[in-house]
Motif scaffolding. Structure first.
Motif, PDB file in Angstrom:
ATOM      1  N   ARG A 104      43.098  35.996  28.943  1.00 34.82           N
ATOM      2  CA  ARG A 104      41.729  35.935  28.412  1.00 34.82           C
ATOM      3  C   ARG A 104      40.721  35.719  29.548  1.00 34.82           C
ATOM      4  NH1 ARG A 104      38.308  32.118  25.550  1.00 34.82           N
ATOM      5  NH2 ARG A 104      37.368  33.185  23.763  1.00 34.82           N
ATOM      6  N   ALA A 105      41.076  34.834  30.482  1.00 34.89           N
ATOM      7  CA  ALA A 105      40.183  34.528  31.606  1.00 34.89           C
ATOM      8  C   ALA A 105      39.964  35.764  32.479  1.00 34.89           C
ATOM      9  CB  ALA A 105      40.762  33.396  32.439  1.00 34.89           C
ATOM     10  N   ILE A 106      41.032  36.510  32.753  1.00 38.60           N
ATOM     11  CA  ILE A 106      40.911  37.706  33.590  1.00 38.60           C
ATOM     12  C   ILE A 106      40.059  38.760  32.884  1.00 38.60           C
ATOM     13  CG2 ILE A 106      42.199  39.656  34.571  1.00 38.60           C
ATOM     14  CD1 ILE A 106      44.479  37.681  35.161  1.00 38.60           C
ATOM     15  N   ARG A 107      40.246  38.900  31.566  1.00 41.37           N
ATOM     16  CA  ARG A 107      39.463  39.895  30.823  1.00 41.37           C
ATOM     17  C   ARG A 107      37.972  39.572  30.835  1.00 41.37           C
ATOM     18  NH1 ARG A 107      43.702  39.403  26.893  1.00 41.37           N
ATOM     19  NH2 ARG A 107      42.293  38.243  25.537  1.00 41.37           N
ATOM     20  N   ARG A 108      37.635  38.280  30.890  1.00 40.08           N
ATOM     21  CA  ARG A 108      36.226  37.881  30.864  1.00 40.08           C
ATOM     22  C   ARG A 108      35.594  37.780  32.259  1.00 40.08           C
ATOM     23  NH1 ARG A 108      38.192  37.413  26.482  1.00 40.08           N
ATOM     24  NH2 ARG A 108      37.322  36.797  24.501  1.00 40.08           N
ATOM     25  N   ARG A 109      36.420  37.881  33.287  1.00 45.34           N
ATOM     26  CA  ARG A 109      35.957  37.756  34.664  1.00 45.34           C
ATOM     27  C   ARG A 109      34.980  38.881  35.024  1.00 45.34           C
ATOM     28  NH1 ARG A 109      40.938  36.797  38.447  1.00 45.34           N
ATOM     29  NH2 ARG A 109      41.291  38.986  38.028  1.00 45.34           N
ATOM     30  N   LEU A 110      34.075  38.608  35.979  1.00 49.10           N
ATOM     31  CA  LEU A 110      33.156  39.638  36.454  1.00 49.10           C
ATOM     32  C   LEU A 110      33.925  40.763  37.140  1.00 49.10           C
ATOM     33  CD1 LEU A 110      30.287  37.527  38.071  1.00 49.10           C
ATOM     34  CD2 LEU A 110      30.216  38.711  35.894  1.00 49.10           C
ATOM     35  N   THR A 111      33.380  41.986  37.043  1.00 52.15           N
ATOM     36  CA  THR A 111      34.020  43.117  37.707  1.00 52.15           C
ATOM     37  C   THR A 111      33.698  43.059  39.198  1.00 52.15           C
ATOM     38  OG1 THR A 111      32.107  44.551  37.388  1.00 52.15           O
ATOM     39  CG2 THR A 111      33.799  44.572  35.653  1.00 52.15           C
ATOM     40  N   LYS A 112      34.363  43.884  39.996  1.00 52.43           N
ATOM     41  CA  LYS A 112      34.127  43.910  41.454  1.00 52.43           C
ATOM     42  C   LYS A 112      32.674  44.281  41.754  1.00 52.43           C
ATOM     43  CE  LYS A 112      38.634  43.907  43.084  1.00 52.43           C
ATOM     44  NZ  LYS A 112      39.149  42.728  42.458  1.00 52.43           N
ATOM     45  N   GLN A 114      30.029  43.818  39.805  1.00 47.35           N
ATOM     46  CA  GLN A 114      29.150  42.713  39.436  1.00 47.35           C
ATOM     47  C   GLN A 114      29.204  41.598  40.477  1.00 47.35           C
ATOM     48  OE1 GLN A 114      30.879  41.957  35.604  1.00 47.35           O
ATOM     49  NE2 GLN A 114      29.308  43.117  34.511  1.00 47.35           N
ATOM     50  N   LEU A 115      30.384  41.353  41.033  1.00 48.22           N
ATOM     51  CA  LEU A 115      30.517  40.327  42.066  1.00 48.22           C
ATOM     52  C   LEU A 115      29.794  40.722  43.351  1.00 48.22           C
ATOM     53  CD1 LEU A 115      34.254  39.297  41.665  1.00 48.22           C
ATOM     54  CD2 LEU A 115      32.317  37.757  41.527  1.00 48.22           C
ATOM     55  N   ALA A 116      29.789  42.001  43.671  1.00 44.76           N
ATOM     56  CA  ALA A 116      29.202  42.481  44.921  1.00 44.76           C
ATOM     57  C   ALA A 116      27.672  42.551  44.870  1.00 44.76           C
ATOM     58  CB  ALA A 116      29.769  43.856  45.256  1.00 44.76           C
TER      59      ALA A 116
END
Length: 138
Positions: A104-112, A114-116
């Protein structure tokens, strides 16, 4: 109750263990017909169980049940793989059961991407004050 038993060939009721790799080569209609045959055989074995059949017949019930499970598993795998091919590259609009599970945490994590991303203020700050490079004497 009356049970109707049918047989298209004499080998139908002599089915042994079904191999999954052999099932994968068959068509969907062939798998459905094999499933029907296996269920018919299971029905005859259940009748033998009630009437007090031979122990060899009763032991075959487990083998037939597992064979039915194998056929159903292979059909489900085939349908799921075809659906995966159909929805390939759809991303978020893919059916939920075809998406990657992960956590669940990985699915909700920001994409690459979005992080950049950086704010305008941060981009200006980095442009005006670049990181200094020092030559350290060893």
């Amino acid at each position: 109750r009356t049970f109707v038993l049918y047989s298209s060939s004499p080998d139908d009721f002599k089915m042994g263990k079904v191999k999954a790799y052999e099932l994968r080569t068959k068509t969907k209609s062939a798998l459905v017909s094999q499933l029907k045959d296996l269920k018919g055989e299971l029905q005859t074995l259940r009748i033998a169980q009630v009437t007090g059949g031979a122990p060899a017949k009763l032991a075959k019930i487990g083998v037939i049940r597992k064979s039915i499970a194998r056929v159903l598993t292979v059909t489900n795998q085939i349908t799921k793989s075809k659906l995966r091919e159909k929805y390939a590259g759809e991303g978020k609009f893919m059916p939920i059961d075809l998406r990657e599970k992960k956590t669940r945490a990985i699915r909700r994590r920001l994409t690459k991407e979005q992080l950049a991303k950086k704010t305008v203020k941060q981009a200006k700050k980095e442009a005006y004050f670049p990181q200094r490079v020092y030559a350290v004497k060893a």
